[in-house]
Design an enzyme around this catalytic site. Sequence first.
Site, PDB file in Angstrom:
ATOM      1  N   ARG A   1       0.800  -1.230   0.000  1.00 29.21           N
ATOM      2  CA  ARG A   1       0.000   0.000   0.000  1.00 29.21           C
ATOM      3  C   ARG A   1       0.836   1.286   0.000  1.00 29.21           C
ATOM      4  NH1 ARG A   1      -4.720  -0.809   4.568  1.00 29.21           N
ATOM      5  NH2 ARG A   1      -5.276  -2.983   4.113  1.00 29.21           N
TER       6      ARG A   1
ATOM      7  N   HIS B   1      -8.111  -3.769  -7.484  1.00 30.36           N
ATOM      8  CA  HIS B   1      -7.816  -3.115  -6.201  1.00 30.36           C
ATOM      9  C   HIS B   1      -9.059  -3.077  -5.314  1.00 30.36           C
ATOM     10  CE1 HIS B   1      -4.920  -0.749  -3.866  1.00 30.36           C
ATOM     11  NE2 HIS B   1      -5.908   0.075  -3.542  1.00 30.36           N
TER      12      HIS B   1
ATOM     13  N   TYR C   1     -18.889  13.363 -11.331  1.00 27.01           N
ATOM     14  CA  TYR C   1     -18.887  14.641 -12.056  1.00 27.01           C
ATOM     15  C   TYR C   1     -17.609  14.873 -12.861  1.00 27.01           C
ATOM     16  CZ  TYR C   1     -22.769  15.749  -8.934  1.00 27.01           C
ATOM     17  OH  TYR C   1     -23.969  15.724  -8.262  1.00 27.01           O
TER      18      TYR C   1
END
Length: 872
Positions: free
Chosen positions: A43, A89, A133
């Site tokens: 990570r 993922h 958006y």
Amino acid sequence: MSSETPDAFEPGAGIAAEIKNARIEDEMEQSYIDYAMSVIAGRALPDVRDGLKPVHRRILYAMDQAGVTAHSSHRKSSSIVGETMGDYHPHGDSAIYDALARMAQDFSMRYPLVDGQGNFGSVDGDPPAAMRYTEARMAPIAEELLEDIDKDTVDFQSNYDDRKQEPTVLPSSFPNLLVNGSSGIAVGMSTNIPPHNLGEVIDATVELIENPDATVSDLMEHVKGPDFPTGANIVGRNAVHKAYKTGRGRVRVRADYEVEEEEGRIVINELPYQENKARLIERIADDVNAGKIEGIRDIRDESDRDGIRVVIELKRGAIAEVVKNQLLDNHLESTFGVINLALVDGQPQVLTLKETLQHYLDHRRDVVRRRSEYELTEAEDRAHILEGRLKALEHIDDVVETIRNSESRDDAKAALRGEVTVEVDGEPLPAFGFSEDQANHIVSMQLGSLTSMEAAEIEDEYDDVQDTIERLETILGDQSELDAVIEEELLEIKDQYADERRTSFVANTGEVTRADLIPEEDVVVVVSEDDYIKRMPVSQFRAQHRGGKGIIGTDLKEGDNVSSVFVTNTHDDLLCFTNHGQVYQLKAYQVPEMSRTARGKSAVNLLDFDDGEEITAVVNCDDLEEIDGYLTMVTRDGYIKRTSVDKFQNILSTGIIATKLDEGDELADVEVTDGTRDLVIGTEQGMSIRFDEDEVRAMGRSARGVRGINLTGDDVVAGVAAIDETHHSWVLTVTENGYGKRTDLDAYRAQSRNGKGLIDIKTNERNGPVCAINTVGEGDHLVVMSDEGQILRTPVEDISTVGRNTMGVIVMDIESGDAVASVDVIPAAMSEDENELDDETSENALADGESADDESTERANESADEIPADDE
């Protein structure tokens, strides 16, 4: 239940047989270590090869697989996030979108990897708009990270549910770890790598290819320092060099601003990297309201799409420099803590600049090698097919007859391979011996490909494929050819994507030099007649009372003697004047540091001396910068001249002429003067003359000078001292037999030059000739060194103050056959922290008054010894 089935509750039987006893602390420790390594490798830390964390790598690979490249239309970020999360993922959409948004921010990434449309956040700390958006696609430079990934260039692994394969690392056509940097917090460690300029990093990589032994300093000739996307300025270079050399450092970053005094404002144009503009303005306003910063009446944020512009209006009468300094102290500077930590073979390592580039270069070599092997296999396969086609064209009639007279496609293939025989009118057709691939291809050929034009094209293609095979075999067989390919591809990327630096350097600008790495300390430099040289910390020589024998200062080889000793600082730039009238430039840190008992090293690589050439005077270049003055030189035969310091700006490595000398004459001493000083010349037989330096006109370097003192008999000049009455109180004289004295400046009446002068000190069999004359003040220390290497440091105030016509007191106890070789003064500023005296003094030290005459005798001797000056 069968009788053979064990009782489940019987100890050691059934389920109980699988239970193991373990200490809970051991189990917790191992489990935590496993978790920590999972976070570190999976990570938080980037891979040194492609500079990406798994989430960034998976996003880019998912976009590549979905065709969302730089040449496609933008796609909703939610779609990209969904595909990344579903296939590669499974850690939540918010983490993926945050990583995607950061790769699209031109204020976070030096070279953004994602081309975004919509609101992806701002330098004011505004968060990106919701993923539904915004739209995104890969930036062109991101495609360079994935270039050739379909050519077996990197290893793949199964995704989390074994449905798909994902790359363990990207091919990465440029050193992305340095170019875009990275930051992350793992368990027990963190990384914080600044971004850099692409062109500089590629140049450094090319340098490492061409010069594998290149040092960090060599690479820094190309990589000047971090290049932040927000511009601003790095303060100094030492921290940058430390970070590149060790992998850790603290770099000060300062906002770029303009002080517009006429308009009464300060305008901020660029902010330190990762500085929140809105929060910065808020903090400044809070300090103004709290009275911590005075002189500001208004702050306006006039930033737009073209860049940052924060205007700070000043109150009437406010001093802009004062306000600027207050802002610098608290707001306009930040510290970027460099921690160059990355994964190397799955293990976290802190890397230097060279190590980072070397690991990338190793990865790139592996990628290009695997790509070449893949392309070679494809080229050989294609050549094999083309060979079959050419062979078929040569026997086209028989090939067509074989296919036409075969009962099926499979029979035709078998016949072409020579496995069966086809007969026409009872006559067998020839066996061609095509391979299986060739036979399959020939059977699938169209009749249109049998034209002569098609045959010519096949031959041309075959020649091209053979050239390709030859080139790939050369690359795989020659490391230098493989490196040349890497270098060529890197330079192509540089030409396409590199731009100008955005971050500049301020304050301690300039290239990183060796001086930046040398601790600043005061040192004693010793030079012998055989040109051995070394330096030692002044702190090694504790001050003693006068009259001591001192301590060993150097180990001379047989027949060698000390030539000169002088005190300086390791960061000083020195002018070394020799008895032959030459001057050399020397950086003090270039002199090797050695112990007191060491001989030193040959100075041949530092100072290109001729035979018999010795240092007679040393001038600190820092002293020259403080004044617009002169270097005043005096020769053994009594000539003196002044030369402007401007004449000594460009000194060659082989030295330049400082003064012209008559045959048999030598340069004795040099002083720095500013045109207002009085000079005192001292001779070996104890005479001295004081006169205003204006009596000596300024001359060029090649001039001989004029007479400064009229010498009697075989007397010669011992030295010259310049009087600065703001710092100096006495004239100090030391003789070869170790005697010396202080005398008030007033005792040396000013005369005209070229006079015989006055008696300075009595020279006789006890004292010996004068060795040195200096002007000293309170707090100064004297460093005296003998021919045989003994060195004594003593406060000048420990030496008696007596009249001129006296013998003085013992300063250093000189052994029989030894003599004082050189004397230098440690200014009070350098010795103020080491005022404690070593109580060890010589038992032979004379009492202060032992050799002093009474005042009446001194006055009588002064009037008797005074000789009027003669005009030249």
